[in-house]
Design a protein around this motif. Structure first.
Motif, PDB file in Angstrom:
ATOM      1  N   ASP A 170       0.830  -1.212   0.000  1.00 56.40           N
ATOM      2  CA  ASP A 170       0.000   0.000   0.000  1.00 56.40           C
ATOM      3  C   ASP A 170       0.860   1.256   0.000  1.00 56.40           C
ATOM      4  O   ASP A 170       0.579   2.214  -0.717  1.00 56.40           O
ATOM      5  CB  ASP A 170      -0.889   0.030   1.255  1.00 56.40           C
ATOM      6  N   LYS A 174       0.909   4.199  -2.675  1.00 56.78           N
ATOM      7  CA  LYS A 174       0.545   5.546  -2.220  1.00 56.78           C
ATOM      8  C   LYS A 174       1.631   6.553  -2.597  1.00 56.78           C
ATOM      9  O   LYS A 174       1.328   7.663  -3.061  1.00 56.78           O
ATOM     10  CB  LYS A 174       0.370   5.509  -0.706  1.00 56.78           C
ATOM     11  N   THR A 178       0.664   9.564  -5.067  1.00 56.38           N
ATOM     12  CA  THR A 178       0.735  10.921  -4.532  1.00 56.38           C
ATOM     13  C   THR A 178       1.728  11.743  -5.334  1.00 56.38           C
ATOM     14  O   THR A 178       1.488  12.913  -5.652  1.00 56.38           O
ATOM     15  CB  THR A 178       1.153  10.899  -3.052  1.00 56.38           C
ATOM     16  N   ASP A 582      -4.976  10.943   6.690  1.00 56.49           N
ATOM     17  CA  ASP A 582      -5.220   9.725   5.912  1.00 56.49           C
ATOM     18  C   ASP A 582      -6.681   9.362   5.920  1.00 56.49           C
ATOM     19  O   ASP A 582      -7.257   9.007   4.901  1.00 56.49           O
ATOM     20  CB  ASP A 582      -4.376   8.579   6.481  1.00 56.49           C
ATOM     21  N   TYR A 585      -8.640  11.889   3.752  1.00 56.89           N
ATOM     22  CA  TYR A 585      -8.398  11.668   2.324  1.00 56.89           C
ATOM     23  C   TYR A 585      -9.154  10.437   1.865  1.00 56.89           C
ATOM     24  O   TYR A 585      -9.747  10.405   0.796  1.00 56.89           O
ATOM     25  CB  TYR A 585      -6.902  11.479   2.060  1.00 56.89           C
ATOM     26  N   ASN A 586      -9.076   9.415   2.701  1.00 59.40           N
ATOM     27  CA  ASN A 586      -9.752   8.187   2.342  1.00 59.40           C
ATOM     28  C   ASN A 586     -11.248   8.415   2.201  1.00 59.40           C
ATOM     29  O   ASN A 586     -11.886   7.969   1.254  1.00 59.40           O
ATOM     30  CB  ASN A 586      -9.468   7.130   3.419  1.00 59.40           C
ATOM     31  N   TYR A 590     -10.501   9.300  -1.815  1.00 59.79           N
ATOM     32  CA  TYR A 590     -10.338   7.998  -2.475  1.00 59.79           C
ATOM     33  C   TYR A 590     -11.671   7.287  -2.649  1.00 59.79           C
ATOM     34  O   TYR A 590     -11.995   6.814  -3.738  1.00 59.79           O
ATOM     35  CB  TYR A 590      -9.394   7.077  -1.686  1.00 59.79           C
ATOM     36  N   GLN A 591     -12.418   7.202  -1.552  1.00 55.36           N
ATOM     37  CA  GLN A 591     -13.664   6.428  -1.651  1.00 55.36           C
ATOM     38  C   GLN A 591     -14.649   7.058  -2.643  1.00 55.36           C
ATOM     39  O   GLN A 591     -15.190   6.352  -3.485  1.00 55.36           O
ATOM     40  CB  GLN A 591     -14.308   6.235  -0.277  1.00 55.36           C
ATOM     41  N   PHE A 593     -13.954   8.761  -5.140  1.00 51.39           N
ATOM     42  CA  PHE A 593     -13.388   8.563  -6.474  1.00 51.39           C
ATOM     43  C   PHE A 593     -13.631   7.137  -6.960  1.00 51.39           C
ATOM     44  O   PHE A 593     -14.043   6.909  -8.095  1.00 51.39           O
ATOM     45  CB  PHE A 593     -11.893   8.867  -6.434  1.00 51.39           C
ATOM     46  N   LEU A 594     -13.391   6.183  -6.063  1.00 56.69           N
ATOM     47  CA  LEU A 594     -13.640   4.792  -6.439  1.00 56.69           C
ATOM     48  C   LEU A 594     -15.115   4.566  -6.725  1.00 56.69           C
ATOM     49  O   LEU A 594     -15.481   3.859  -7.661  1.00 56.69           O
ATOM     50  CB  LEU A 594     -13.177   3.852  -5.321  1.00 56.69           C
TER      51      LEU A 594
ATOM     52  N   ALA B 441      -3.298   4.665 -11.346  1.00 58.04           N
ATOM     53  CA  ALA B 441      -4.117   4.078 -10.283  1.00 58.04           C
ATOM     54  C   ALA B 441      -4.599   2.692 -10.684  1.00 58.04           C
ATOM     55  O   ALA B 441      -4.436   1.728  -9.932  1.00 58.04           O
ATOM     56  CB  ALA B 441      -5.297   4.998  -9.971  1.00 58.04           C
ATOM     57  N   TRP B 445      -2.948  -0.620  -8.900  1.00 56.80           N
ATOM     58  CA  TRP B 445      -3.864  -1.304  -7.996  1.00 56.80           C
ATOM     59  C   TRP B 445      -4.030  -2.760  -8.434  1.00 56.80           C
ATOM     60  O   TRP B 445      -3.991  -3.691  -7.621  1.00 56.80           O
ATOM     61  CB  TRP B 445      -5.205  -0.566  -7.971  1.00 56.80           C
TER      62      TRP B 445
END
Lengths: 682, 514
Positions: A170, A174, A178, A582, A585-586, A590-591, A593-594, B441, B445
């Motif tokens: 991870d 990252k 980044t 963190d 951001y998560n 990130y979430q 975005f996912l 990404a 991933w």
């Protein structure tokens, strides 16, 4: 002597790459898994860069600069020239990289002994060194950007070296991602500059800026874009999140990364490109750097993992350097980059030595639960590990900024520059506040680290008999780098411990920004000179304050750290949890975005394709049935019915998921030709 | 060298004929015959490359013969800097594809016969200079592709095949209408070189249903080509067809078939209707942006590795569209920025080639793991890096090439496309740089989930990549690395032709009609 610098530089650049290639393909089959290939390559670069360094000192020419290059790509008008640029900054940086890289290679001989991917590890170290030297030697934006990304790749590979651990994998990902966020900014900056100036060469770019080919807000944005790249690599707020996680990599890698090969790249790049930053861009740079310095320091004061403390300390120190660039004193920024490389690498090797010993002791006790990096499990190691202790203490004095040590001089130069900047532009009073505040915190948390690790009683007394000083391969670099934290190496031929005047300031002279209307280098130097006395008194005062507080809490234990922590309440909590960056951001980046990507994929596949595209087939099938029926008795029965049947049959096929029939297609083509003939007839 | 282009086109057909006379049971011989003919074709294309004059931007090795005189249809072949790299790419991938297909067991004879027919169609499209001939080859590609997916594909192969077929047929029909329209307005000829001279003037003041004929024909042809690229919103056949096709056919699909679309736009739309380039460039850049972002987002969400790679193709072709749009930078309205036009157009043509090699590698790699684990679920692996280190290494190379890492070829073409499009389409290019992050990404991933972490116990006896598979991958890896470090040989080959295209768009266009 003309081409010697260029030739040496080429050797320095490519030797580590050769080591990488050799080790990737043959590493496992070589004796000792080929570690000697990597070590000898990097030691050879150390010899060459030392030779260049000595030649530079003998030459003693502040304006020394050489370039050499070739045309990499030539489309007529669109051309890319590649080449290398050697000047005093380059030579000093090459030596720093070679020195720290050599130390890491040697330190790893013992630290990484028996690792499952030992030869890979050495191969990647070579790649890392090569990429960093690519940045250092670049004379144009494109090859710098390419090396820049390769540094990202190397860091990814090394941070994720122990990829069996999810946390390491991870952390590698990252770091890469980044950094890519920053790289996008860098790339946009390059495009803005290229579209105005039409060249990637630094010299052309500076000339173009000076000639006013790119001005105002465009130039400011280009500068900020490029700086975004530096924010990624040099881990500036808010892109700082990857660096602490990068501790998942082996400790010698941390040392290399934190001192010379990765985070230094951002600062180096801003120094290299300093002339094109507009005053507005510099102001942004100064604030980002200043805020990062104090922000990261405020996290470091509560961390318990020895490497995390050092990681946030690095972020904070990089903030200093960026602050210095922003306020125009880039000699000071580069000076701090060099001195910091020595003592921070040393601190990491020291922590590696401690962790190695703790790990060994825990291993003897078959304890695989206890964290060997947690300072709360340490204490009293001074007697057991004297070399590690003394060398780390020297580096701590340097990083805290105590006189007689290198960090005092470089930090002082930065603080003087910042203070001078605020004296002439009082509305920016926050910058020196950031600077001095961070200085006080640095002194506090670094001594906290020393006291918690080496002084007092060991917190796990059953371990203490199994803790030993590390072997020579590890203590050697410690002693070497600790001695390089003494001020005199940077001020020769002068011996004045409170003045940075010496070879460094003679040879790295500030240049005036080429942006019309910028402050001249002379003005900046003059202002900084006047602020020098005040800055020095202030900095000594805050450092004494920081150290005293640390002594009272962690050495004399006059105050209890726990009570203080509970008194500070949420502030302590925030700092301990790194201000929940963190987590946020998560949650907010990130979430979502996912989720967005999942929504888009769903829309694409389940809605658009299933209903809209397949709907076409359905509609045509329906239409063809209707027309087929309608025209069944029609005049031109054969033609219309034929088309209807084709479309009907194919639509039917699609819906029922049956085998397609080729005759339909052929009929269609025939129909097309008939249409063609009919059209021609008109 | 007299008829080298004809040899290139018809060699596979000879191979196909040879295969049809070999008894069905002689599978080994059939494979060797296919390898021989594609191998010879590859040698011929290398020979062509060696004899090609790269300083000359116009057509070389032209062949011309009467075919159907009553319709003015001729057999015209020719090669320039735009088609030559595509011919080399096609023959290389077709040769490699034979070895990727080595383990086919079902109806080997039919498979390789169709495979060689496909090869002829592909090379034919790139070499044909008569529009009718071009269309015939275009359709010839369709037929074997339909069968190869529909008979040798995965579980949903029939659905995928018919969908692919109808989708592209739809495009072909529009294209046919466009061709006929050009035929009747521009002096009843199919000769592309002649049309390049006559079309701009002939179409100048032509109005169809109150619309400029140039625009109508442009759009008809564009949709035909856009489906092949594929350009959003004509892209949904691609993930399905890629996923269901057998490995070698996925390689050809991604490596060559998608290039037909870009090639067609550059050869036909740009060549015959330079005026419309000015009208359409903005839309083209915008479609490129959507491809980049949409493809990237969809790829990020995939759990099927092959589908991820398929969506990455959509993402990557977006950069080529951006680069193509950059041509108009050279116009005086845009400050005559020839640098940007050259960078963008060459970048787009380079991106075609690079995507060809990189996506071919990616699909072969997916095939390797699928043959072993019998599934492609990204989540279903884990820790394979220690189990299959060589496989992991090559996959890393391919993934990093896909995410545009400097030192590998994909980076250079992507950056050229972006830097070329930037002066004219600043906002679009800046928005598309998000793609740089998206690429990284989804590839990283996926890499992490497949190769990192603890080894999945199920796969503790998974065999390492074998020699045959390595043989198919290494040439592509070497090319990717070589052009990543030193792109000049490729760019020198195409640059004269790129200048011809730019000049055509910039100086032949007369704007009056638009």
């Amino acid at each position: 002597m003309n081409n010697i610098f260029i030739n040496y530089s080429l050797f320095i650049l490519f030797l580590p790459l050769v080591a990488f290639v050799v080790l990737i393909f043959t590493g496992k089959r070589l004796p000792r898994q080929g570690d000697w290939v990597a070590v000898s390559a990097v030691l050879f670069t150390l010899v060459l860069s030392s030779a260049m360094f000595v030649a530079m000192l003998l030459d003693y020419n502040p304006d020394f600069s050489q370039q050499s290059g070739f045309t990499w790509m030539d489309l007529g008008a669109f051309k890319i020239e590649f080449g290398i640029l050697v000047d005093n900054i380059t030579i000093i940086m090459l030596l720093v990289v070679a020195l720290i890289s050599s130390c890491s290679h040697i330190f790893s001989l013992k630290y990484m002994e028996g690792d499952i991917r030992y030869s890979r590890y050495y191969a990647y170290l070579g790649l890392f060194t090569f990429s960093m030297n690519g940045i250092v030697l670049a004379n144009n934006l494109i090859s710098m950007y390419m090396s820049w990304e390769l540094v990202g790749l190397s860091s990814y590979l090394l941070i994720a070296h122990w990829f069996e651990k999810d946390s390491a994998a991870d952390a590698g990902k990252k770091a890469f991602l980044t950094n890519r966020v920053g790289d996008i900014g860098f790339f946009i900056g390059i495009m803005l500059i290229y579209s105005s100036i039409g060249s990637f060469l630094f010299s052309d770019v500076f000339a173009g800026v000076a000639a006013g080919k790119i001005t105002g807000i465009t130039l400011t944005l280009a500068g900020i874009g490029i700086f975004l790249g530096a924010m990624g690599k040099s881990s500036q707020f808010p892109l700082h999140i990857w660096l602490p996680d990068a501790m998942e990599g082996p400790t010698p890698v941390s040392a290399l990364m934190h001192a010379a090969t990765m985070v230094a790249a951002g600062v180096y790049m801003t120094i290299r490109l300093f002339p094109l930053f507009t005053p507005d861009a510099l102001l942004v740079i100064a604030y980002v750097g200043g805020f990062t310095a104090i922000f990261a320091a405020s996290i470091a004061i509560t961390q318990n993992d020895i490497k995390k403390v050092l990681a946030y300390s690095t972020v904070s120190q990089l903030g200093y350097m960026i602050l210095a660039v922003g306020t125009g004193v880039y000699t000071a920024a580069f000076f701090h980059l060099v001195t910091h490389a020595m003592f921070k690498a040393n601190l990491f090797y020291g922590s590696g030595s401690v962790i190695h010993a703790m790990h060994h002791a825990l291993h003897e006790k078959h304890d695989h639960e206890t964290d060997p990096q947690d300072m709360r499990n340490m204490g009293g190691l001074k007697a057991k590990m004297p070399i590690t202790y003394w060398s780390m203490l020297v580096s701590t004095l340097a990083i805290a900024g105590v006189p007689l040590f290198s960090g005092f001089l470089s930090k002082d130069a930065i603080l003087a520059g910042t203070l001078a900047f605020a004296q002439h532009q009082p509305e920016h009073f926050l910058l020196p506040v950031f600077g001095f505040g961070a200085a006080a915190m640095t002194a506090f948390y670094m001594f906290r680290l020393i006291f918690m690790t080496f002084h007092g009683e060991h917190q796990m007394p059953e371990l203490i008999n199994d803790i030993h000083e590390s072997p020579k391969e590890m203590t050697g670099p410690l002693v070497l780098l600790a001695s390089l934290s003494v001020f005199v190496f940077y001020t020769l031929p002068n011996f004045n411990p409170i003045s940075d005047h010496g070879w460094f300031t003679d040879l790295v002279v500030p240049r005036t920004a080429v942006v019309p209307g910028s402050m001249t280098a002379h003005e900046i130097a003059d202002y900084a000179h006047h602020a020098h006395g005040l800055a020095m008194s202030l900095s000594i005062a805050v450092i004494v304050l920081g150290i005293a507080l640390s002594v009272l809490i962690y050495f004399k234990k006059v105050f209890s750290a726990e009570t203080w922590a509970s008194k500070l309440g949420f502030l302590y909590d925030w700092s301990l949890n790194k201000f929940y960056f963190d987590e946020n951001y998560n949650r907010f980046l990130y979430q979502p975005f996912l989720n967005l990507s999942k929504k888009v994929a769903w829309l694409d596949w389940e809605i658009y394709d299933r209903y809209f595209i397949n709907g076409f087939a359905w509609v045509i099938e329906w239409y063809s049935r209707v027309t087929g029926k309608f025209d069944y008795d029609g005049i031109d029965q054969g033609l219309v019915d034929g088309i209807g049947r084709i479309v009907g049959a194919t639509g039917h096929n699609l819906r029922k998921i049956q085998t397609g029939r080729l005759q339909n297609y052929l009929l269609y083509v025939v129909a097309g030709i008939i249409v063609m003939i009919i059209v021609q007839a008109f | 060298m007299e008829h080298i282009l004809s040899w290139l086109v018809w060699l596979p057909i000879i191979g196909m004929v040879v295969i049809t006379v070999i008894p069905r049971s002689q599978e080994d011989i059939i494979k060797k015959v296919a390898a021989f003919f594609t191998g010879v074709q590859l040698l011929f294309s290398i020979l062509l490359w060696k004899n090609f004059d790269s300083a000359n931007g116009s057509m070389q090795f032209m062949e011309r013969a009467e075919w159907i005189p009553s319709f003015n249809i001729s057999y015209i072949l020719g090669v320039d800097g735009l088609s030559l790299p595509m011919v080399i790419l096609t023959s290389l991938l077709c040769f490699i594809g034979v070895f990727v297909s080595w383990n086919i067991t079902k109806a080997v004879k039919g498979y390789f016969a169709l495979y060689l027919l496909l090869d002829t169609g592909l090379i034919g499209v790139f070499l044909a200079l008569d529009f009718f001939l071009f269309y015939i080859f275009w359709e010839v590609v369709l037929l074997p592709m339909y069968f190869l997916i529909g008979m040798w594909g995965g579980p949903q192969r029939e659905y995928a095949a018919i969908k692919f077929f109808l989708y592209t047929l739809f495009g072909s029909v529009l294209m046919l209408v466009g061709i006929i329209g050009l035929y009747f307005t521009c002096g009843k000829t199919f000769d592309i070189l002649l049309l390049m001279e006559t079309a701009p003037d002939a179409l100048k003041n032509e109005l169809w249903w109150g619309m400029s004929a140039i625009k109508v024909i442009w759009v008809l042809l564009f949709i035909g080509f856009a489906i092949k690229v594929p350009i959003f919103p004509f892209h949904t056949w691609l993930p399905l067809a890629h996923v269901e096709a057998p490995t070698a056919i996925s390689v050809i699909l991604a490596g060559v078939l998608l290039k037909l679309g870009v090639y067609g736009i550059l050869r036909i739309n740009y060549g015959l209707m330079p005026d419309a380039v000015w009208w359409f460039a903005g839309s083209l850049a915008f479609l490129g942006l959507i491809n980049v972002i949409w493809g990237g987002l969809c790829a990020l969400a995939q759990t099927d590795l092959k589908k991820l790679v398929a969506y990455s193709s959509i993402n990557h072709m977006g950069y080529a569209l951006l680069g193509m749009a950059a041509v108009i930078a050279a116009g005086s309205i845009n400050g005559g920025d020839l640098k940007a036009a050259q960078a963008g157009l060459s970048g787009a043509v380079f991106q075609m080639f690079n995507h060809g090699t990189i996506s071919a590698m990616l699909f072969i790699l997916v095939g390797v793991i699928y043959d072993r684990a019998h599934h492609r679920d990204i989540e279903g692996f884990g820790g394979l890096a220690n189990q299959m280190p060589i496989y992991a290494g090559i996959t890393a190379l391919a993934f990093f090439a896909g995410l545009g890492l400097p030192g590998l070829s994909g980076f250079i073409s992507e950056f050229m496309c972006l830097i070329g499009a930037f002066p004219v389409f600043k906002a679009i290019v800046i928005a598309s740089t998000i793609g740089i992050l998206l690429n990284a990404a989804y590839f990283l991933w996926a890499f992490q989930r497949i190769f990192f972490g603890e080894l999945n116990e199920k796969y503790s006896d998974l065999p390492e990549i074998n020699r045959l598979e390595l043989f198919t991958l290494i040439p592509l890896a070497v090319i990717t690395l070589f052009f990543g470090i030193y792109p000049r040989p490729y760019l020198d080959l195409i640059k004269a032709t790129m200048d011809v295209i730019i000049e055509n768009v910039v100086f032949v266009a007369n704007f009056a009609s638009m």
